[in-house]
Scaffold this motif. Structure first.
Motif, PDB file in Angstrom:
ATOM      1  N   PRO A 184       0.821  -1.210   0.000  1.00 57.96           N
ATOM      2  CA  PRO A 184       0.000   0.000   0.000  1.00 57.96           C
ATOM      3  C   PRO A 184       0.858   1.265   0.000  1.00 57.96           C
ATOM      4  CG  PRO A 184      -0.542  -1.422   1.868  1.00 57.96           C
ATOM      5  CD  PRO A 184       0.637  -2.014   1.178  1.00 57.96           C
ATOM      6  N   LYS A 185       0.404   2.273  -0.711  1.00 58.56           N
ATOM      7  CA  LYS A 185       1.137   3.535  -0.732  1.00 58.56           C
ATOM      8  C   LYS A 185       1.152   4.123   0.664  1.00 58.56           C
ATOM      9  CE  LYS A 185       0.652   4.780  -5.467  1.00 58.56           C
ATOM     10  NZ  LYS A 185       0.493   5.791  -6.433  1.00 58.56           N
ATOM     11  N   GLY A 186       2.273   4.669   1.020  1.00 57.07           N
ATOM     12  CA  GLY A 186       2.388   5.314   2.323  1.00 57.07           C
ATOM     13  C   GLY A 186       2.669   4.345   3.449  1.00 57.07           C
ATOM     14  N   SER A 187       2.815   3.045   3.142  1.00 59.97           N
ATOM     15  CA  SER A 187       3.144   2.116   4.221  1.00 59.97           C
ATOM     16  C   SER A 187       4.573   2.393   4.652  1.00 59.97           C
ATOM     17  CB  SER A 187       2.979   0.676   3.763  1.00 59.97           C
ATOM     18  OG  SER A 187       3.943   0.339   2.806  1.00 59.97           O
ATOM     19  N   ARG A 188       4.820   2.259   5.931  1.00 60.37           N
ATOM     20  CA  ARG A 188       6.117   2.657   6.466  1.00 60.37           C
ATOM     21  C   ARG A 188       6.901   1.435   6.913  1.00 60.37           C
ATOM     22  NH1 ARG A 188       3.772   7.172  10.399  1.00 60.37           N
ATOM     23  NH2 ARG A 188       4.844   5.802  11.829  1.00 60.37           N
ATOM     24  N   ASN A 189       8.190   1.582   6.899  1.00 60.03           N
ATOM     25  CA  ASN A 189       9.050   0.531   7.401  1.00 60.03           C
ATOM     26  C   ASN A 189       9.863   1.088   8.570  1.00 60.03           C
ATOM     27  OD1 ASN A 189      11.093   2.088   6.280  1.00 60.03           O
ATOM     28  ND2 ASN A 189      11.332   0.791   4.483  1.00 60.03           N
ATOM     29  N   VAL A 213      16.029  21.299  19.454  1.00 58.75           N
ATOM     30  CA  VAL A 213      16.963  20.478  18.683  1.00 58.75           C
ATOM     31  C   VAL A 213      16.227  19.212  18.247  1.00 58.75           C
ATOM     32  CG1 VAL A 213      19.042  21.306  19.853  1.00 58.75           C
ATOM     33  CG2 VAL A 213      17.859  19.305  20.739  1.00 58.75           C
ATOM     34  N   SER A 214      16.745  18.569  17.233  1.00 60.03           N
ATOM     35  CA  SER A 214      16.167  17.292  16.813  1.00 60.03           C
ATOM     36  C   SER A 214      16.564  16.227  17.833  1.00 60.03           C
ATOM     37  CB  SER A 214      16.672  16.899  15.426  1.00 60.03           C
ATOM     38  OG  SER A 214      18.057  16.610  15.482  1.00 60.03           O
ATOM     39  N   ARG A 215      15.792  15.156  17.868  1.00 61.26           N
ATOM     40  CA  ARG A 215      16.123  14.070  18.787  1.00 61.26           C
ATOM     41  C   ARG A 215      17.468  13.457  18.427  1.00 61.26           C
ATOM     42  NH1 ARG A 215      10.278  11.016  19.386  1.00 61.26           N
ATOM     43  NH2 ARG A 215       9.277  12.680  20.563  1.00 61.26           N
ATOM     44  N   GLN A 216      17.775  13.430  17.164  1.00 60.24           N
ATOM     45  CA  GLN A 216      19.063  12.906  16.722  1.00 60.24           C
ATOM     46  C   GLN A 216      20.197  13.744  17.304  1.00 60.24           C
ATOM     47  OE1 GLN A 216      19.362  11.921  12.554  1.00 60.24           O
ATOM     48  NE2 GLN A 216      21.395  12.822  12.457  1.00 60.24           N
ATOM     49  N   GLU A 217      20.057  15.075  17.231  1.00 62.55           N
ATOM     50  CA  GLU A 217      21.080  15.952  17.785  1.00 62.55           C
ATOM     51  C   GLU A 217      21.170  15.778  19.296  1.00 62.55           C
ATOM     52  OE1 GLU A 217      22.447  20.655  17.814  1.00 62.55           O
ATOM     53  OE2 GLU A 217      20.650  20.056  16.717  1.00 62.55           O
ATOM     54  N   LEU A 218      20.027  15.582  19.953  1.00 66.11           N
ATOM     55  CA  LEU A 218      20.012  15.379  21.396  1.00 66.11           C
ATOM     56  C   LEU A 218      20.802  14.123  21.775  1.00 66.11           C
ATOM     57  CD1 LEU A 218      18.967  16.146  24.212  1.00 66.11           C
ATOM     58  CD2 LEU A 218      16.935  14.789  23.722  1.00 66.11           C
ATOM     59  N   VAL A 219      20.604  13.041  21.036  1.00 68.37           N
ATOM     60  CA  VAL A 219      21.342  11.807  21.300  1.00 68.37           C
ATOM     61  C   VAL A 219      22.839  12.039  21.140  1.00 68.37           C
ATOM     62  CG1 VAL A 219      21.765   9.467  20.420  1.00 68.37           C
ATOM     63  CG2 VAL A 219      19.432  10.283  20.711  1.00 68.37           C
ATOM     64  N   SER A 241      13.523   7.394  11.114  1.00 68.71           N
ATOM     65  CA  SER A 241      13.921   8.687  10.572  1.00 68.71           C
ATOM     66  C   SER A 241      12.969   9.796  11.019  1.00 68.71           C
ATOM     67  CB  SER A 241      13.960   8.612   9.052  1.00 68.71           C
ATOM     68  OG  SER A 241      14.291   9.853   8.499  1.00 68.71           O
ATOM     69  N   SER A 242      11.669   9.531  10.933  1.00 61.96           N
ATOM     70  CA  SER A 242      10.713  10.570  11.344  1.00 61.96           C
ATOM     71  C   SER A 242      10.774  10.811  12.843  1.00 61.96           C
ATOM     72  CB  SER A 242       9.300  10.199  10.912  1.00 61.96           C
ATOM     73  OG  SER A 242       8.846   9.071  11.620  1.00 61.96           O
ATOM     74  N   MET A 243      11.016   9.760  13.612  1.00 63.86           N
ATOM     75  CA  MET A 243      11.112   9.919  15.063  1.00 63.86           C
ATOM     76  C   MET A 243      12.338  10.762  15.437  1.00 63.86           C
ATOM     77  SD  MET A 243      11.259   6.995  17.997  1.00 63.86           S
ATOM     78  CE  MET A 243      12.979   6.583  17.755  1.00 63.86           C
TER      79      MET A 243
END
Length: 124
Positions: A30-35, A59-65, A41-43
């Motif tokens: 289905p279109k828009g199905s996520r993996n 800040v992004s969560r990535q930067e926080l980590v 990445s979105s998190m």
């Protein structure tokens, strides 16, 4: 001649074969199905508020980590240091090879010239 007469090894019955121009998986993914990659990445892109030097900052969560990992490394955590250096080496491998310069001596150039001279004679 019946429908199944031509059936055999690697030859399914005609009634079981895909019709010309029809997909074997018509619904498909289905279109828009996520993996996992898109979810992660979105998190990691979501922004959170932190306090740095008493001032709030987004800040992004990535930067926080990465900031937390750097703080642990700066305090002397060897595992955190290793993780940081591994990330640096993984994402910037080209800088290592650029710092090393190759030196070609006159002797090396003579060897190369001799090889090319001998190689070009064999081709003729």
């Amino acid at each position: 001649m019946t429908d199944d007469q031509g059936a055999g090894y690697h030859r399914p019955p005609i009634s079981g074969r895909f019709k010309k121009g029809q997909s074997g998986n018509p619904k498909g993914r289905p279109k828009g199905s996520r993996n996992l990659r898109t979810d992660l990445s979105s998190m990691m892109k979501r922004r959170v508020q932190i306090r740095e030097d008493g001032e709030p900052r987004l800040v992004s969560r990535q930067e926080l980590v990465l900031l937390r990992l750097f703080e642990r490394a700066a305090k002397g955590d060897t595992k955190a240091c290793t993780q940081l250096f591994n990330m640096i080496m993984k994402f910037e491998p080209g800088e290592q090879s650029n710092s090393e310069t190759t030196i070609v001596t006159e002797h090396d150039q003579e060897i190369i010239a001799d090889f090319l001279r001998r190689h070009s004679k064999h081709e003729e």
